[in-house]
Scaffold this motif. Structure first.
Motif, PDB file in Angstrom:
ATOM      1  N   ALA A 298     -43.160  51.684  28.396  1.00 23.92           N
ATOM      2  CA  ALA A 298     -43.210  52.857  29.573  1.00 23.92           C
ATOM      3  C   ALA A 298     -43.242  52.011  30.874  1.00 23.92           C
ATOM      4  N   ARG A 299     -44.171  50.888  31.096  1.00 23.31           N
ATOM      5  CA  ARG A 299     -43.965  50.363  32.282  1.00 23.31           C
ATOM      6  C   ARG A 299     -42.864  49.827  32.655  1.00 23.31           C
ATOM      7  N   SER A 300     -42.196  48.742  31.705  1.00 26.52           N
ATOM      8  CA  SER A 300     -40.959  48.123  31.989  1.00 26.52           C
ATOM      9  C   SER A 300     -39.971  49.096  32.224  1.00 26.52           C
ATOM     10  N   LEU A 301     -39.857  50.114  31.584  1.00 30.26           N
ATOM     11  CA  LEU A 301     -39.006  51.312  31.778  1.00 30.26           C
ATOM     12  C   LEU A 301     -38.903  51.801  33.200  1.00 30.26           C
ATOM     13  N   LYS A 302     -40.354  52.065  33.460  1.00 28.92           N
ATOM     14  CA  LYS A 302     -40.384  52.732  34.985  1.00 28.92           C
ATOM     15  C   LYS A 302     -39.971  51.826  35.797  1.00 28.92           C
ATOM     16  N   GLU A 303     -40.262  50.631  35.754  1.00 27.69           N
ATOM     17  CA  GLU A 303     -40.031  49.422  36.696  1.00 27.69           C
ATOM     18  C   GLU A 303     -38.258  49.444  36.713  1.00 27.69           C
ATOM     19  N   LYS A 304     -37.578  49.385  35.585  1.00 27.34           N
ATOM     20  CA  LYS A 304     -36.090  49.360  35.590  1.00 27.34           C
ATOM     21  C   LYS A 304     -35.542  50.577  36.288  1.00 27.34           C
ATOM     22  N   VAL A 305     -36.133  51.766  35.829  1.00 26.51           N
ATOM     23  CA  VAL A 305     -35.589  53.130  36.706  1.00 26.51           C
ATOM     24  C   VAL A 305     -35.692  53.013  38.104  1.00 26.51           C
ATOM     25  N   ARG A 306     -37.049  52.571  38.449  1.00 27.28           N
ATOM     26  CA  ARG A 306     -37.272  52.483  39.817  1.00 27.28           C
ATOM     27  C   ARG A 306     -36.115  51.498  40.414  1.00 27.28           C
ATOM     28  N   GLY A 307     -35.837  50.445  39.813  1.00 22.05           N
ATOM     29  CA  GLY A 307     -34.960  49.364  40.092  1.00 22.05           C
ATOM     30  C   GLY A 307     -33.513  50.087  40.544  1.00 22.05           C
ATOM     31  N   LEU A 308     -33.231  50.788  39.404  1.00 26.52           N
ATOM     32  CA  LEU A 308     -31.900  51.499  39.297  1.00 26.52           C
ATOM     33  C   LEU A 308     -31.905  52.286  40.634  1.00 26.52           C
ATOM     34  N   PHE A 309     -33.059  53.265  40.677  1.00 30.47           N
ATOM     35  CA  PHE A 309     -33.328  54.221  41.967  1.00 30.47           C
ATOM     36  C   PHE A 309     -32.882  53.583  43.438  1.00 30.47           C
ATOM     37  N   GLU A 310     -33.427  51.960  43.576  1.00 30.73           N
ATOM     38  CA  GLU A 310     -33.380  51.384  44.492  1.00 30.73           C
ATOM     39  C   GLU A 310     -32.029  50.936  44.773  1.00 30.73           C
ATOM     40  N   LYS A 311     -31.433  50.550  43.566  1.00 26.93           N
ATOM     41  CA  LYS A 311     -30.264  49.929  43.668  1.00 26.93           C
ATOM     42  C   LYS A 311     -28.966  50.780  44.019  1.00 26.93           C
TER      43      LYS A 311
END
Length: 1255
Positions: A1067-1080
């Motif tokens: 969950a944590r890594s997924l959350k970070e990845k999704v946040r990275g996608l959003f920022e990207k």
């Protein structure tokens, strides 16, 4: 000083505006101005020598030669200051004798000059506004007198001295004719002008006190001592050639051929019209020259009249006419002889007459030829050759022949030979020639005219064009050194042509201003050009591109040349420098010292450079270019130099200028370093001749040969006939002479017998006479002896009387001596007594003197001061008296000198009169002999008259025959007129067809114009559509690019999402990845922009909607207003129409009433008519009423007709207005009521009008 020297060889040109521009130095040598030189030209040997003008001279204004032919005066402008230079012509070379340049009076320029008869004094006239006449003792540079000739700024044309009197002066000008006398240091006017002032153009002295003066209206006046003695007017006459043509036209015996409309032969009426027109215009007398028989004067364009003195009177009559011949080479031969003659000059022996004209030409004529031509005018001949009369614009030379080609603004091309100094070819054209180039072979030329560029052949006797190029106003052209190419300038483009195929090879473009000069290099591989844009370009002809360039925009170049090795370019322009250019850069700039260089040329050896300037000077300098001011200046021309050239062998320099003169110069270097180039082959002598000319000449030669053979045969036949006739005559004469000899022999014998008889008679008579004489002698001796005795007695008586008289006189002398001695003794005694008395008185006086001396010494001191003052006053008085006496002495000396001169002149006149009396006696004897010869001539003339009467009878018979022929011709003319009428009838339908065709052509042209407009509109639409298409293409490309960018972004997002799916368990890594996608992939700025864009679109949409709603509301309001306006207008028009209809109905009613009244009146008038027929004498008042009634009726009918017509027009106008209102869009009438048609009303009114006369 430079080692390069130029020596003037020959001048081709004349400056006609110089006053007194031609005169004789001796019988063979003449002097005239050319350029800035005066040329001495030998008419027999054809050589020229030069008298150079002053350095830095701007213009030569006037010339004058002394009567003894020793001195020449030249008036010039040097640096805006006047200058008079006097040359001594007798020295070789001519040297300057005096220079007059320091003037104590205001002067701008000297316009005319004259030497005194003894050549010691010089008379000069200054230009307005000063207009001073100056009397110089020129040897001492002393002004003897000065006087103002005019106060109204009128020009003075000529001044002169009396031919025998230094003190008598004449001045003529516009409204000026003054005779002045120099006396007591002043010039005083001796004549008074009477009558209206004339514009006196020229004058000459025909004797010591007689002057002939010419005006601008063709009038000649003879003044004697200032009083007018004679006057005549010169009329312009047509030449005799034209009159001959008229006579030929009138007296033609052949059938008359009517000339066509394009026929060059003028009609008889046209010639008469021109004759009357020319007779009305008065010629101007620009020049007058006196000679022993009378004088010559210019009489209008191209015409000189000779006037001779009448024997009985002091007046002159026109004796001969001399004309300038027509030039067949001119572009307008009829006008080529119309040149104003500005100067006339007779040779010292009066054998030759020279004239100079306004077109810079020199003509001459031998006076013996004028005496040969009886009745017909004689014609001048060119003194040398025809010269240029305007600025020379082009100059060229060649290699194979010693030729110079020039062209000028006088529209002529001339080919000169610089070896023989002659004119080879000459031709004038309709257009001005700006440039010329001569092919190296000397057979072709290229000429740039105002309309075209022409390539021409130089034939043996003509210049003929064989190729034309449509290059207008070509100002520069040049053949290559090899002759295979030639270049022509058209504005800022250089066109290159080949001489083999005559085609345009290439065009050199690059200049932004007009090209002023072009030059070929030695091997013709490159072309150098310069122009007004300040650019000097070197063109490579193989590629057609520029190799080097040098641009200085502040300089406008005039000329360019290139060194023989093609490495260095020399250019001159408006910046007062000579530039040395190499590899696109300026190596050196040599200053021109306040002048503008206009032309430059370098020798083929590369050792010499010659530059022409804007003031007419030539500068010679060596190469390499020297230090400043190391050059030789030659003041050659009187205007800016336009072109300069060196011949191929570097021997001659050729220069031309705006003054219309061409100069040839011998060029040499004092160092002598390889300048002279030896010619391997001599000059070519071949000439071009066309095949047609050769065939024509061969045909002419054959015809001439046959003609010669025929003439030989005829001559032989005639010689045989003459021999036969002469042999018969000789036989007859021998027989006559034999008979006469026999008769003479018989007469001789008879005479001998008579002689013997007479001898015997004479002997007897002589014996008788001798006897008589002896007797008479004896008687005379006796008588004489007696007379001698008487005389001797008288002599003795007289001797006694003389002795007595001597004795008486001796006595009287003795008595006188005694009385004298006594008187002397008495006087001595008386005077001795007086002396004693006087000595006493002297002693007393001496004592008184001593006393007075003492008193004087006392008073002396007091008086000295007063005496000094008185002495000074007396001194001043006596000095004034002395001056007055000196002035009076000088005046008296001048008067005595004048009286002596008058006395000597009177003695000379007495001697001349005595000689005249003797000559008149001799002439009387001659005239008696002439009278006898004339009586014989009268008898012979009477015989001739009888013969002429016989010939007149023959001519009358011939005239009768001609009249018969004329009648036949009139019949022929009638037939021709009938044919002409028939032809005109045939022509009329053709003309109608032509009109129809013309109308069709006009319709077609209008259709063409309409189609052209449609095409232009369609082209505009097409361009608009193309622009729209391009814009849509660009938008499509942008959209596609956006689409590609979005697809790539989606792919990247998918890959990143796929990678995120791998962390779905964490969950944590997924959350970070999704946040990275959003920022990207999702940024705040994008969100804000999208929201901002949506709000902006909504606002724009609402704004546009509100704007459109407002426009719609305003348009609706406008429509309502316009409909209301149209309704009100329509109602107003309907109301007006109704009122007009009412007026028409009222008028109809009035018409009916008037008609009924008229009918009643006519009915009442019928019984009165019957009553009038019965009672004729009482018809006075009834006739008046009867006459008035119809006139009244007619007037009423005319008034009603006029009113109806006006109403009809008004109704038509209103109907037209209504129709126009109905046609307006958006307008509809309120009611559908239509007015009654106008046609029906018109018909009804016409019926009413027609009923009136029936009733």
């Amino acid at each position: 000083m430079s080692t390069v020297v130029a020596q003037s060889l020959h001048a081709f040109g004349l400056r006609s505006h110089v006053a007194n521009n031609i005169f004789f130095f001796d019988e063979q040598i003449i002097i005239f101005p050319s350029g800035n030189y005066c040329v001495k030209y030998n008419m027999d040997q054809k050589w020229q020598k030069f008298i150079p003008g002053s350095d830095k001279s701007q213009a030569m204004l006037a010339l004058s030669i002394s009567p003894n032919r020793r001195y020449l005066a030249i008036s010039e402008l040097v640096q805006e200051k006047p200058l008079i230079t006097i040359y001594e012509l007798s020295s070789i070379p001519c040297r300057k004798r005096k220079i007059l340049n320091n003037f104590e009076f205001p002067v701008q320029r000297f316009t005319c000059m004259a030497f005194s008869p003894d050549s010691k004094y010089l008379l000069t006239q200054t230009s307005p506004p000063e207009s001073n006449l100056v009397y110089w003792l020129w040897e001492k540079q002393k002004v003897m007198a000065i006087v103002k000739t005019d106060t109204q700024n009128n020009t003075v044309y000529q001044v002169s001295f009396s031919p025998q009197d230094n003190t008598q002066v004449c001045v003529t000008g516009n409204g000026i004719f003054k005779l002045l006398r120099f006396a007591e240091g002043t010039l005083k006017q001796t004549n008074f002008q009477r009558g209206e002032p004339q514009n006196y153009l020229a004058h000459t002295w025909v004797s010591d006190d007689k002057i002939v003066v010419g005006t601008d209206t063709g009038r000649l006046f003879l003044f004697e001592s200032g009083d007018q003695r004679w006057e005549t007017s010169i009329m312009v006459k047509e030449s005799t050639n034209e009159l001959k043509n008229l006579e030929m036209m009138q007296e033609s015996e052949s059938l008359i051929e009517f000339p066509t409309l394009s026929s060059p032969v003028p009609s008889f009426e046209q010639i008469l019209e021109t004759d009357s027109h020319t007779q009305q215009s008065m010629p101007q007398v620009f020049a007058i020259a006196a000679y022993s028989k009378g004088f010559a004067c210019s009489a209008g364009p191209g015409r000189v009249l000779l006037f001779e003195k009448m024997e009985d009177k002091d007046f002159y009559h026109e004796s001969r006419e001399i004309r300038i011949p027509v030039d067949p080479q001119s572009n307008d031969p009829s006008q080529s002889d119309k040149q104003d003659i500005l100067c006339l000059c007779f040779s010292p022996s009066e054998e030759t007459l020279l004239v100079s004209t306004s077109k810079n030409q020199l003509y001459s004529i031998t006076m013996s030829l004028t005496e040969i031509s009886k009745g017909e005018p004689a014609h001048f001949e060119y003194l040398m050759y025809p010269l240029h009369s305007a600025s020379i614009t082009g100059l060229a030379t060649c290699i194979r022949k010693p030729l110079i080609a020039t062209c000028s603004l006088d529209r002529s091309i001339r080919i000169w030979n610089y070896e023989s100094n002659t004119l080879e070819l000459y031709k004038e054209y309709q257009e001005e020639a700006y440039t010329i180039s001569l092919h190296p072979s000397g057979h072709f030329i290229v000429v740039g005219f105002a309309d075209k560029l022409r390539l021409m052949n130089l034939l043996i006797d003509d210049i003929r064009s064989f190729k034309e190029y449509s290059i207008r106003g070509c100002k520069e052209c040049a053949f290559s050194n090899g002759g295979h190419l030639f270049a022509a300038v058209n504005g800022n483009v250089i066109h290159l042509f080949t001489t083999t195929s005559l085609e345009n090879i290439t065009n050199l473009k690059g200049h932004t201003g007009k090209i002023r000069s072009i030059a070929w290099n030695a091997d013709d591989s490159k072309l150098i050009s310069c122009g007004t844009d300040g650019a000097v370009y070197e063109w490579n002809l193989s590629t057609g591109k520029r190799e080097t360039e040098c641009v200085i925009k502040s300089c406008s170049y005039n000329c360019v040349t290139v060194s023989p090795d093609s490495k260095i370019i020399f250019a001159v322009g408006s910046d007062h420098t000579l530039k040395e250019i190499a590899d696109s850069s300026v190596l050196r700039e040599i200053p021109a010292f306040d002048v503008v260089y206009t032309a430059i040329v370098i020798s083929h050896s590369g050792r010499m450079i010659f530059v022409g300037t804007s003031v007419g000077t030539i500068r010679a300098m060596k190469y390499p270019l020297p230090l400043p001011k190391e050059f030789n200046d030659y003041q050659a021309h009187g205007g800016p130099i336009t072109k300069m050239l060196l011949t191929f062998d570097d021997q001659f320099l050729l220069t031309v200028s705006e003054d219309g003169c061409l100069f040839t110069w011998k060029v040499f270097d004092k160092d002598g370093r390889g300048i002279k180039r030896e010619r391997e082959v001599g000059f070519a002598e071949e000439v071009l001749v066309t095949k047609t000319d050769m065939e024509e000449k061969a045909q002419v030669m054959l015809e001439l040969k046959t003609r010669v053979e025929e003439l030989k045969m005829e001559n032989e036949y005639q010689l045989r006939l003459k021999d036969m006739n002469y042999s018969e005559k000789i036989k007859e004469l021998t027989d006559k002479f034999i008979q006469e000899m026999e008769s003479l022999k018989t007469k001789n014998q008879v005479l001998r017998t008579e002689k013997e008889k007479q001898d015997v008679f004479h002997r007897e008579h002589m014996d008788d006479l001798l006897d008589k004489q002896t007797r008479e002698l004896q008687d005379l001796e006796c008588c004489n002896n007696q007379k001698l005795l008487l005389e001797y007695e008288k002599y003795q008586e007289l001797q006694l009387k003389s002795q007595r008289m001597q004795e008486e006189y001796e006595k009287q002398l003795r008595d006188n001596d005694e009385t004298k001695s006594q008187a002397l003794e008495e006087l001595t005694e008386f005077y001795e007594a007086k002396l004693q008395e006087k000595t006493g008185l002297l002693e007393e006086a001496q004592e008184d003197v001593r006393q007075q001396l003492r008193e004087f010494e006392e008073t002396k001191k007091q008086i000295e001061e007063d005496e000094d003052r008185e002495i000074q006053d007396i001194k001043t008085k006596y000095e004034k008296k002395l001056r007055d006496e000196k002035e009076s002495n000088l005046r008296l000396k001048g008067e005595t000198g004048i009286m002596r001169k008058k006395f000597s002149s009177l003695q000379k006149e007495i001697e001349e009169r005595a000689n005249d009396i003797e000559s008149l006696k001799g002439e009387q004897m001659k005239l008696q002999g002439v009278i006898k010869s004339l009586e014989k001539d009268i008898l012979s003339l009477k015989r001739e008259i009888q013969e002429r009467d016989e010939t007149i009878q023959d001519k009358e018979k011939r005239i009768y025959d001609l009249k018969k022929k004329n009648q036949e011709l009139e019949k022929f003319k009638f037939v021709l007129d009938y044919k002409i009428k028939e032809l005109k009838k045939q022509i009329e339908p053709r003309e109608n067809e032509i009109k129809v065709m013309k109308e069709q052509i006009q319709e077609m042209e209008s259709e063409l114009e309409r189609f052209f407009k449609q095409n232009t509109q369609l082209e505009l639409n097409i361009t608009e559509l193309w622009q729209k298409l391009r814009a849509t293409d660009q938008e499509m490309r942008r959209e596609r690019q956006k689409e590609r960018d979005l697809e790539a972004l989606v792919k990247r997002f998918k890959t990143d999402l796929h990678n995120c799916v791998a962390y779905i368990q964490e969950a944590r890594s997924l959350k970070e990845k999704v946040r990275g996608l959003f920022e990207k992939y999702v940024q705040r700025a994008d969100m804000v922009e999208i929201a901002g864009l949506n709000t902006d679109l909504q606002l724009e949409y609402s704004r546009q909607r509100e704007h459109l709603e407002r426009n719609l509301a305003t348009l609706k309001k406008k429509v309502v207003k316009e409909s209301e306006l149209h309704r009100t207008d329509y109602v107003r028009i309907m109301q007006e129409n109704v009122s007009l209809i009412k007026e028409i109905n009222e008028l109809r009613r009035e018409l009916k009433l008037t008609r009924s009244q008229v009918y009643d009146l006519e009915a009442a008038l019928k019984p009165t008519k019957k009553f009038q027929q019965q009672e004729v004498p009482e018809t006075g008042p009834s006739e008046v009423a009867h006459r008035i009634a119809p006139t009244m009726r007619l007037n009423e009918q005319e008034e009603t007709g006029r009113i109806i017509e006006m109403q009809r027009l008004e109704i038509q106008r209103l109907r037209d207005q209504i129709q126009e209102q109905e046609q307006v869009p958006g307008f509809h009438p309120i009611s559908g009521v239509r007015l009654p048609s106008l046609v029906k009303r018109v018909h009804s009114l016409a019926k009413v009008d027609a009923e009136v006369p029936h009733k």
